[in-house]
Design a protein around this motif. Structure first.
Motif, PDB file in Angstrom:
ATOM      1  N   GLN A 190      41.756  39.961  35.609  1.00  0.00           N
ATOM      2  CA  GLN A 190      41.634  40.129  34.168  1.00  0.00           C
ATOM      3  C   GLN A 190      40.210  40.467  33.727  1.00  0.00           C
ATOM      4  O   GLN A 190      40.019  41.028  32.658  1.00  0.00           O
ATOM      5  N   SER A 191      39.219  40.126  34.508  1.00  0.00           N
ATOM      6  CA  SER A 191      37.838  40.398  34.121  1.00  0.00           C
ATOM      7  C   SER A 191      37.363  41.774  34.583  1.00  0.00           C
ATOM      8  O   SER A 191      36.823  42.542  33.802  1.00  0.00           O
ATOM      9  N   SER A 192      37.546  42.077  35.849  1.00  0.00           N
ATOM     10  CA  SER A 192      36.940  43.282  36.417  1.00  0.00           C
ATOM     11  C   SER A 192      37.881  44.472  36.536  1.00  0.00           C
ATOM     12  O   SER A 192      37.430  45.600  36.682  1.00  0.00           O
ATOM     13  N   GLY A 193      39.181  44.222  36.526  1.00  0.00           N
ATOM     14  CA  GLY A 193      40.133  45.299  36.753  1.00  0.00           C
ATOM     15  C   GLY A 193      40.356  45.579  38.232  1.00  0.00           C
ATOM     16  O   GLY A 193      41.180  46.411  38.594  1.00  0.00           O
ATOM     17  N   GLY A 194      39.626  44.869  39.102  1.00  0.00           N
ATOM     18  CA  GLY A 194      39.853  44.989  40.534  1.00  0.00           C
ATOM     19  C   GLY A 194      41.219  44.410  40.874  1.00  0.00           C
ATOM     20  O   GLY A 194      41.828  43.705  40.072  1.00  0.00           O
ATOM     21  N   TYR A 195      41.696  44.700  42.063  1.00  0.00           N
ATOM     22  CA  TYR A 195      43.043  44.250  42.401  1.00  0.00           C
ATOM     23  C   TYR A 195      43.168  43.833  43.857  1.00  0.00           C
ATOM     24  O   TYR A 195      42.316  44.143  44.687  1.00  0.00           O
ATOM     25  N   VAL A 196      44.244  43.131  44.142  1.00  0.00           N
ATOM     26  CA  VAL A 196      44.714  42.865  45.498  1.00  0.00           C
ATOM     27  C   VAL A 196      46.220  43.100  45.489  1.00  0.00           C
ATOM     28  O   VAL A 196      46.864  43.014  44.442  1.00  0.00           O
ATOM     29  N   SER A 197      46.735  43.411  46.652  1.00  0.00           N
ATOM     30  CA  SER A 197      48.173  43.600  46.790  1.00  0.00           C
ATOM     31  C   SER A 197      48.693  42.611  47.815  1.00  0.00           C
ATOM     32  O   SER A 197      47.992  42.244  48.746  1.00  0.00           O
TER      33      SER A 197
END
Length: 172
Positions: free
Chosen positions: A54-61
């Motif tokens: 929610q803060s950085s827009g980075g992700y994991v799958s």
């Protein structure tokens, strides 16, 4: 030869690819933005889940085993399914799903907010034989938790400011 020109290229209705902004090891408050049931090479089913910080827009799958054709006869396959079901239940419970025991439609997971513990993924070799550092991935054990207490910075940076080192929480 055609008269094609880059100058005439129109990408108006084309979506840009998502970048490779995987999360670094740490604890994050993530929104489930994509879910899809996929077939496995062994003939089972797995759940693909994309979790976006929610803060950085980075992700994991995450890929969660749901079924395996040998689960009734192979102890390893059975264990894989049991771990997958437990992992899924953890996401549903900690994400506040209204019916974690019987979630129904897989799309009901989209929008859930869940805490995610991210660890360093395995290194991999690209098609040119170069070893690349693995990206972040949900932890093998205890990956999901309640996001309560995880600080989320939803402010968008103001492009006109150059302030550095300001990290107070004064609510202006």
């Amino acid at each position: 030869m055609s008269n094609w020109s880059f100058r005439d290229l129109d990408l108006t209705n084309v979506e840009a690819q998502k970048g490779g902004n995987t999360l670094k090891p740490g604890r994050y408050s993530c929104e489930i933005q994509e879910v899809e049931i996929k077939k496995t090479a062994a003939g089972g089913n797995q759940l693909f889940v994309r979790l976006v910080d929610q803060s950085s827009g980075g992700y994991v799958s995450d890929y969660i085993t749901l079924t395996h054709p040998k689960a009734s006869s192979d102890p390893k396959a059975k264990m894989s399914v049991e771990i997958g079901h437990s992992r899924l239940k953890s996401i549903l419970v900690h994400g506040g799903h209204p019916s974690p025991d019987r979630p129904g439609d897989v799309r009901s997971m989209v929008g859930l907010i869940v805490g995610v513990s991210v660890e360093q993924g395995d290194d991999w070799v690209d098609d040119k034989g170069v070893t690349r550092k693995g990206g972040g991935k949900p932890a093998r054990n205890g990956a999901y938790f309640s996001p309560v207490g995880i600080k989320v910075d939803t402010r968008k940076p103001d492009p006109g400011t150059t302030s550095k080192g300001v990290d107070d929480d004064i609510p202006f």
